[in-house]
Design a protein around this motif. Structure first.
Motif, mmCIF file in Angstrom:
data_model
loop_
_atom_site.group_PDB
_atom_site.id
_atom_site.type_symbol
_atom_site.label_atom_id
_atom_site.label_comp_id
_atom_site.label_asym_id
_atom_site.label_seq_id
_atom_site.Cartn_x
_atom_site.Cartn_y
_atom_site.Cartn_z
ATOM 1 N N ILE A 1 62.367 -12.690 34.702
ATOM 2 C CA ILE A 1 62.261 -13.562 35.883
ATOM 3 C C ILE A 1 63.460 -13.343 36.807
ATOM 4 N N LEU A 2 64.653 -13.252 36.231
ATOM 5 C CA LEU A 2 65.850 -13.045 37.039
ATOM 6 C C LEU A 2 65.774 -11.729 37.801
ATOM 7 N N GLN A 3 65.392 -10.664 37.121
ATOM 8 C CA GLN A 3 65.323 -9.374 37.795
ATOM 9 C C GLN A 3 64.235 -9.367 38.863
ATOM 10 N N ARG A 4 63.076 -9.923 38.537
ATOM 11 C CA ARG A 4 61.985 -9.967 39.514
ATOM 12 C C ARG A 4 62.371 -10.789 40.734
ATOM 13 N N THR A 5 63.029 -11.915 40.496
ATOM 14 C CA THR A 5 63.438 -12.772 41.604
ATOM 15 C C THR A 5 64.454 -12.067 42.490
ATOM 16 N N ALA A 6 65.399 -11.342 41.888
ATOM 17 C CA ALA A 6 66.395 -10.614 42.670
ATOM 18 C C ALA A 6 65.730 -9.576 43.572
ATOM 19 N N VAL A 7 64.801 -8.819 43.021
ATOM 20 C CA VAL A 7 64.100 -7.802 43.805
ATOM 21 C C VAL A 7 63.322 -8.450 44.943
ATOM 22 N N ASN A 8 62.652 -9.555 44.643
ATOM 23 C CA ASN A 8 61.875 -10.251 45.677
ATOM 24 C C ASN A 8 62.780 -10.856 46.752
ATOM 25 N N MET A 9 63.912 -11.419 46.341
ATOM 26 C CA MET A 9 64.829 -12.020 47.309
ATOM 27 C C MET A 9 65.439 -10.968 48.233
ATOM 28 N N GLU A 10 65.704 -9.809 47.695
ATOM 29 C CA GLU A 10 66.251 -8.736 48.530
ATOM 30 C C GLU A 10 65.281 -8.409 49.661
ATOM 31 N N LYS A 11 63.999 -8.382 49.342
ATOM 32 C CA LYS A 11 62.994 -8.040 50.347
ATOM 33 C C LYS A 11 62.656 -9.211 51.255
ATOM 34 N N SER A 12 62.516 -10.404 50.677
ATOM 35 C CA SER A 12 62.015 -11.542 51.454
ATOM 36 C C SER A 12 63.101 -12.280 52.220
ATOM 37 N N ALA A 13 64.339 -12.256 51.748
ATOM 38 C CA ALA A 13 65.397 -13.017 52.392
ATOM 39 C C ALA A 13 66.516 -12.140 52.927
ATOM 40 N N ILE A 14 67.054 -11.265 52.090
ATOM 41 C CA ILE A 14 68.229 -10.496 52.482
ATOM 42 C C ILE A 14 67.912 -9.477 53.569
#
Length: 497
Positions: free
Chosen positions: A310-323
């Motif tokens: 979950i942590l890794q998936r969330t990081a990847v998603n946050m990089e694309k969706s927010a960062i």
């Protein structure tokens, strides 16, 4: 500033924390405050024997989202330190980026180059230096030459990317030696040290900037000054100015060539690195609860494969969706007049994680807002995206309305990745350094922003644009209060018909 749905969760969390603080601070009487104190003492007890409620996947993801937006700049700095720890000697990476072993710095003895991709959003008004510290190993000595009337400053940025130290012409800093120490250092200060500057973090970026004009004579003249800029461990201090001929530095091979800024944060490794960062950077007042939440999730993930995924998936998603969206200047700071955007708290972010991360993504290492104001522009007066392949543009400062600064100002051209785009005359900015600007008959100043050269009599006022979309930034060094307070804004960029 646009509001992103993906940011709602941590914005809401921040609002809840601020609301709680506000309620506590606005108590109407001492008696009421005592009651609140008793309630708080009952309601803030830690779980018995560290037994906490079972974490749901949704909770883990929610905390991970907060941690990612909060920790992105800190992990960025952590990784820069890791890379600089491997640098063998002072030199120029690829001939364009000053690098040095940790606790030393290197000066680039020329203007920044379009091939430099380590730090986005450079300018072409100063000669830069760069170094990374590890103050847990040793305090470092900063040498300040006598620059005379020339504008200069040393940007000191801690691991949060907050600026500190106040070293520069605008502060009346005297030549000599300054000691930069970590928060826990209690050693003896040697004779001859002008001042001890303490950082809250061991890892810091040290970035000298020295103003230089376009003329070759001035670029040669400044060498004697910058050759005395230095940073080194306290053990090497002897009370005498050290000199390095920066033009004689070795060129180190560049292995990682890219059109964009190098990737200093890898989302797939983010949560593996975050535990170290949480130990490197102590919480600010008000961050203790957030640190506890993040640490609890990280501890739980050590023995739970589902949580780790979950942590890794969330990081990847946050990089694309927010960062990724925070890279764009129209999402950095707030919009002021004529579609310009600007932060009002650059270099002094505190608990403003959104602005801190947006600047770390788009143009990291901004100076303190009292040292430099940054105005970003993507659009013309009508709100249309600037594009050198389609249009030519002008920007006109009325007589007496140039940027009100005590240092210098400049208008700098950037490609879509926030770097210089090569042109035949190697000009990437105009401003105070440009001594041959041609003013209009009424005393106003018009700058010409376009791909093709204008007529010969206007060529000194030409800022070459790339064959595609671009951005411009107006920098104001040592801005007057009218800029700092938002009372002065740049004029609009006008599309030539």
């Amino acid at each position: 500033m646009k509001i992103f749905n993906s940011l709602n969760i941590y914005c809401l969390a921040g609002c809840m924390l601020l609301s709680a603080c506000s309620q506590a601070n606005n108590s109407n009487s001492v008696k009421t405050e005592k009651v609140f104190d008793e309630q708080r003492s009952l309601n803030t007890s830690l779980p018995v024997n560290n037994h906490i409620s079972q974490m749901t996947p949704e909770y883990v993801e929610s905390v991970a989202r907060i941690a990612y937006i909060w920790g992105w700049p800190l992990v960025n700095m952590h990784n820069r330190h890791q890379v600089f720890s491997q640098v063998p000697v002072q030199g120029l990476l690829g001939g364009v980026m000053p690098v040095a072993p940790v606790n030393y710095l290197t000066i680039l003895p020329k203007y920044a180059d379009p091939e430099q991709k380590d730090v986005a959003h450079p300018n072409q008004d100063v000669f830069y230096g760069f170094g990374i510290t590890n103050l847990d190993k040793s305090p470092v000595v900063l040498q300040v030459p006598n620059f005379g009337e020339r504008f200069w400053m040393y940007g000191l940025m801690n691991q949060r990317t907050d600026a500190f130290g106040e070293l520069g012409k605008m502060y009346g800093t005297q030549p000599g030696f300054y000691l930069l120490a970590g928060p826990n250092w209690k050693g003896d200060v040697p004779e001859g040290i002008n001042k001890v500057i303490y950082s809250e973090t061991s890892i810091n970026a040290v970035i000298p900037r020295v103003f230089v004009e376009d003329e070759k004579d001035d670029q040669n003249k400044v060498q004697s000054y910058i050759n005395q800029i230095a940073m080194y461990p306290l053990s090497e201090y002897n009370g005498h100015m050290k000199t390095t001929v920066w033009r004689e530095l070795p060129v180190l091979p560049e292995q990682n060539k890219t059109d964009k800024e190098k990737g200093w944060v890898n989302p797939e490794k983010f949560f593996d690195q975050l535990p170290a960062v949480l130990k490197e950077v102590k919480p600010l007042q008000g961050e203790e609860v957030m640190y506890s939440m993040i640490n609890q999730v990280l501890d739980a993930a050590k023995s739970n494969e589902e949580y780790r995924k979950i942590l890794q998936r969330t990081a990847v998603n946050m990089e694309k969706s927010a960062i990724d969206s925070l890279f764009y200047f129209n999402n950095v700071g707030v919009e002021v007049e004529n579609h310009w955007t600007r932060p009002f708290n650059n270099g002094a972010f505190g608990l403003d994680y959104l602005t801190r991360t947006a600047i770390a993504k788009s143009n990291i290492f901004t100076n303190h807002f009292r040292e430099t104001t940054y105005f970003y522009q993507y659009r013309d007066k009508d709100g249309t995206r600037l594009d050198g392949s389609k249009h030519s543009y002008t920007i006109t400062f009325k007589k007496g309305e140039l940027p009100p600064v005590d240092g210098f100002w400049s208008l700098t051209m950037y490609d879509e990745n926030h770097f210089f785009c090569s042109n035949d005359i190697k000009r990437y900015s105009l401003g105070t350094k440009s001594k041959n600007l041609k003013y209009n008959d009424d005393g106003s100043l018009t700058l010409y922003i376009q791909k093709e050269s204008p007529s010969e009599e206007l060529k000194n006022n030409w800022l070459p644009a790339p064959d595609g979309i671009f951005a411009v930034t107006l920098r104001c060094y040592a801005p007057e209060n009218s800029i700092i307070e938002g009372k002065w804004c740049p004029p609009a960029v006008i599309t030539k018909k």
